[in-house]
Design an enzyme around this catalytic site. Structure first.
Site, PDB file in Angstrom:
ATOM      1  N   SER A 259       0.812  -1.212   0.000  1.00 28.54           N
ATOM      2  CA  SER A 259       0.000   0.000   0.000  1.00 28.54           C
ATOM      3  C   SER A 259       0.846   1.263   0.000  1.00 28.54           C
ATOM      4  O   SER A 259       1.898   1.325   0.650  1.00 28.54           O
ATOM      5  CB  SER A 259      -0.879  -0.021   1.258  1.00 28.54           C
TER       6      SER A 259
ATOM      7  N   TYR B 189      -2.812  -1.098  10.433  1.00 30.53           N
ATOM      8  CA  TYR B 189      -3.010  -1.686   9.096  1.00 30.53           C
ATOM      9  C   TYR B 189      -1.773  -1.467   8.225  1.00 30.53           C
ATOM     10  O   TYR B 189      -1.226  -2.397   7.643  1.00 30.53           O
ATOM     11  CB  TYR B 189      -4.242  -1.082   8.413  1.00 30.53           C
TER      12      TYR B 189
ATOM     13  N   LYS C  49       1.341  -4.053   6.535  1.00 27.11           N
ATOM     14  CA  LYS C  49       1.780  -4.127   5.129  1.00 27.11           C
ATOM     15  C   LYS C  49       3.298  -3.971   5.058  1.00 27.11           C
ATOM     16  O   LYS C  49       3.973  -4.674   4.322  1.00 27.11           O
ATOM     17  CB  LYS C  49       1.083  -3.032   4.305  1.00 27.11           C
TER      18      LYS C  49
HETATM   19  N1  LIG Z   1      -8.651  -1.147  -1.465  1.00 27.59           N
HETATM   20  C1  LIG Z   1      -7.604  -0.350  -1.333  1.00 27.59           C
HETATM   21  O1  LIG Z   1      -7.724   0.885  -1.401  1.00 27.59           O
HETATM   22  C2  LIG Z   1      -6.220  -0.920  -1.145  1.00 27.59           C
HETATM   23  C3  LIG Z   1      -5.114  -0.060  -1.200  1.00 27.59           C
HETATM   24  C4  LIG Z   1      -3.839  -0.603  -1.004  1.00 27.59           C
HETATM   25  C5  LIG Z   1      -3.679  -1.966  -0.779  1.00 27.59           C
HETATM   26  N2  LIG Z   1      -4.772  -2.768  -0.714  1.00 27.59           N
HETATM   27  C6  LIG Z   1      -4.570  -4.204  -0.448  1.00 27.59           C
HETATM   28  O2  LIG Z   1      -5.160  -4.939  -1.509  1.00 27.59           O
HETATM   29  C7  LIG Z   1      -5.670  -6.180  -1.011  1.00 27.59           C
HETATM   30  C8  LIG Z   1      -7.102  -6.339  -1.454  1.00 27.59           C
HETATM   31  O3  LIG Z   1      -7.852  -5.239  -0.963  1.00 27.59           O
HETATM   32  P1  LIG Z   1      -9.411  -5.103  -1.211  1.00 27.59           P
HETATM   33  O4  LIG Z   1      -9.749  -3.667  -1.220  1.00 27.59           O
HETATM   34  O5  LIG Z   1      -9.810  -5.952  -2.364  1.00 27.59           O
HETATM   35  O6  LIG Z   1      -9.963  -5.725   0.149  1.00 27.59           O
HETATM   36  P2  LIG Z   1     -11.177  -6.721   0.407  1.00 27.59           P
HETATM   37  O7  LIG Z   1     -11.444  -6.679   1.884  1.00 27.59           O
HETATM   38  O8  LIG Z   1     -12.299  -6.451  -0.521  1.00 27.59           O
HETATM   39  O9  LIG Z   1     -10.544  -8.141   0.046  1.00 27.59           O
HETATM   40  C9  LIG Z   1      -9.798  -8.907   0.953  1.00 27.59           C
HETATM   41  C10 LIG Z   1     -10.315 -10.316   0.870  1.00 27.59           C
HETATM   42  O10 LIG Z   1      -9.506 -11.137   1.728  1.00 27.59           O
HETATM   43  C11 LIG Z   1     -10.367 -12.053   2.362  1.00 27.59           C
HETATM   44  N3  LIG Z   1      -9.677 -12.497   3.588  1.00 27.59           N
HETATM   45  C12 LIG Z   1      -9.325 -11.731   4.645  1.00 27.59           C
HETATM   46  N4  LIG Z   1      -8.633 -12.481   5.545  1.00 27.59           N
HETATM   47  C13 LIG Z   1      -8.547 -13.736   5.020  1.00 27.59           C
HETATM   48  C14 LIG Z   1      -7.935 -14.937   5.452  1.00 27.59           C
HETATM   49  N5  LIG Z   1      -7.275 -15.011   6.627  1.00 27.59           N
HETATM   50  N6  LIG Z   1      -8.009 -16.036   4.666  1.00 27.59           N
HETATM   51  C15 LIG Z   1      -8.673 -15.980   3.481  1.00 27.59           C
HETATM   52  N7  LIG Z   1      -9.276 -14.865   3.013  1.00 27.59           N
HETATM   53  C16 LIG Z   1      -9.206 -13.753   3.777  1.00 27.59           C
HETATM   54  C17 LIG Z   1     -11.654 -11.297   2.613  1.00 27.59           C
HETATM   55  O11 LIG Z   1     -12.770 -12.138   2.781  1.00 27.59           O
HETATM   56  C18 LIG Z   1     -11.755 -10.460   1.350  1.00 27.59           C
HETATM   57  O12 LIG Z   1     -12.505 -11.117   0.351  1.00 27.59           O
HETATM   58  C19 LIG Z   1      -5.469  -6.146   0.495  1.00 27.59           C
HETATM   59  O13 LIG Z   1      -4.307  -6.873   0.819  1.00 27.59           O
HETATM   60  C20 LIG Z   1      -5.282  -4.681   0.803  1.00 27.59           C
HETATM   61  O14 LIG Z   1      -4.491  -4.487   1.948  1.00 27.59           O
HETATM   62  C21 LIG Z   1      -6.037  -2.277  -0.908  1.00 27.59           C
END
Ligand SMILES: NC(=O)c1ccc[n+]([C@@H]2O[C@H](COP(=O)([O-])OP(=O)(O)OC[C@H]3O[C@@H](n4cnc5c(N)ncnc54)[C@H](O)[C@@H]3O)[C@@H](O)[C@H]2O)c1
Length: 387
Positions: A170, A194, A198
């Site tokens: 991130s 959080y 990361k």
């Molecule tokens: N959305 C953003 O703005 C953003 C920005 C930077 C980084 N990220 C990173 O991108 C990734 C995806 O983000 P997102 O927005 O799609 O989030 P999201 O919450 O929609 O997706 C995360 C998924 O992981 C699953 N999950 C969580 N813990 C789990 C576990 N222990 N075992 C199996 N499944 C599990 C959840 O059910 C969910 O479907 C994350 O790692 C997040 O940190 C997101």
């Protein structure tokens, strides 16, 4: 740009779809490299034509970015295998895909997946808890799920001989910087539990890559917005906390007004600055990275590498509101309030490394990304069953 990243979505999908004419090959590392299109350092040309049919494990593939990345992976002729506990992601987002419901730390499940899909070439590790204020309230759950569970997953993948990991990191790790443009090597100051999870995982991956077979490409996402081109997936939170979700709700009358938090910040108009990247562009960056995984690391001359994935343009909240109103066609009621605790001034990406190593640059404009988010807002009830 002269590469497939410059094509329209439609053309990209067409070009990326596997055709019966293309020989099925395994991982890029096993590909007959003599057939590579060696334009532009032999990397941009290493597109789907050369390695269709790869199988990619996507943890968190029921989530917002995971489901859209799975779609981009398919569009490029590869096969996603999803593992997701459905902690937050909806079941509706895995329909039609190979799907294992379970936890990334469940080693027996990971063994079963690899046993049933021994041809998995790489893992995109997206599963995580992602809500910043919640991470302040629930540090144990965040460090356990994002750090400890990821460790179990990585160790098991290495043991199973599946060492290629593409990790979702991130932009929220960066320390505040004058001018707001951040490079991968810039100082970090993750402001929340959080963000610290990361950063810890980046360090874990770097350390493991030094002494084990594990190899890591870590993408630092900036601010993904929008949906996929068919509006199959998008933001599913009932009340999204991020700025665009709040704007869409205010525009659709689901809340009274949009609140700008922080109007006295050291930016050009006093409001926070971000780098909004269309999630479909972001998804395509993953495809580039998995198709060229070994080449990316060879080019970086390292066992692990960190790459910014953003547009390279900073947009303030006021600018976002103005662009949103232009796309929406109406004004949105706006309030102003002081910054919330932990609110960062923000940053935008220097995206040169992504261009150099992945042959990737964002194609979509902010207007297109906003239009996509608005269109998803209209469509999502059909898919999720709630507004
Ligand atoms: N959305 C953003 O703005 C953003 C920005 C930077 C980084 N990220 C990173 O991108 C990734 C995806 O983000 P997102 O927005 O799609 O989030 P999201 O919450 O929609 O997706 C995360 C998924 O992981 C699953 N999950 C969580 N813990 C789990 C576990 N222990 N075992 C199996 N499944 C599990 C959840 O059910 C969910 O479907 C994350 O790692 C997040 O940190 C997101």
């Amino acid at each position: 740009m002269g590469s497939i990243v410059a094509l329209s979505d439609e053309a990209w999908l067409r070009q990326s779809r596997p055709s019966g004419l293309w020989p099925l090959r395994g991982w890029a590392g096993n590909v007959d490299h003599s057939t590579k299109d060696v334009t532009t350092k032999g990397r941009i040309g290493i597109g789907p034509r050369y390695c269709p049919g790869m199988k990619i494990l996507i943890t968190g593939g029921a989530g917002y970015i995971g489901s859209i990345t799975a779609k981009a992976v398919e569009a490029a002729g590869h096969i996603p295998v999803i593992v997701d506990s459905l902690l937050s992601g909806p079941h509706a987002f895995v329909g039609g895909r190979i799907f294992y419901k379970g936890d990334i730390a469940d080693r027996s499940l990971v063994r079963r997946i690899i046993d049933e899909h021994p041809d998995i070439d790489a893992t995109i590790h997206m599963a995580a808890r992602i809500v910043v204020p919640e991470s302040v309230a629930l540090p144990y759950e965040y460090y356990r799920d994002n750090v400890a569970k990821s460790l179990e997953l990585f160790d098991e993948l290495v043991k199973l001989g599946k060492p290629r990991v593409l990790f979702s990191s991130s932009a929220s790790l960066y320390a505040a910087k004058a001018g707001f443009e951040v490079f991968e090597g810039d100082p970090l100051d993750p402001p929340s539990p959080y963000a610290r999870t990361k950063r810890m995982m980046e360090q874990v991956l770097e350390d493991m890559a030094e002494v084990t077979d594990l190899r890591a490409v870590m993408l630092r996402y900036f601010n993904p917005i929008g949906s996929d081109p068919d509006l199959d997936y998008g933001i599913y939170a009932r009340e999204p906390s991020h700025v665009l979700g709040q704007l869409v709700m205010a525009a659709r009358g689901q809340k009274d007004a949009f609140t700008i938090t922080g109007t006295d910040l050291p930016t050009r108009d006093g409001t926070g600055i971000r780098d909004y990247v269309h999630v479909w562009d972001l998804a395509k960056a993953h495809v580039r990275a998995i198709e060229q995984f070994d080449e990316v690391l060879a080019e970086a001359d390292a066992n692990s590498v960190i790459i910014n994935v953003g547009t390279g343009h900073g947009v303030t909240v006021r600018e976002l509101v103005a662009t949103f109103e232009k796309v929406f066609g109406h004004d949105v009621p706006v309030n102003e309030a002081p910054p919330r605790p932990g609110d960062a001034v923000g940053a935008f990406a220097n995206a040169d490394l992504a261009s150099e190593l992945l042959g990737w640059r964002a194609n979509h404009s902010l207007e297109e990304a906003i239009a996509s988010a608005l269109a998803w807002g209209e469509k999502r009830k059909e898919i999720l069953g709630y507004e």
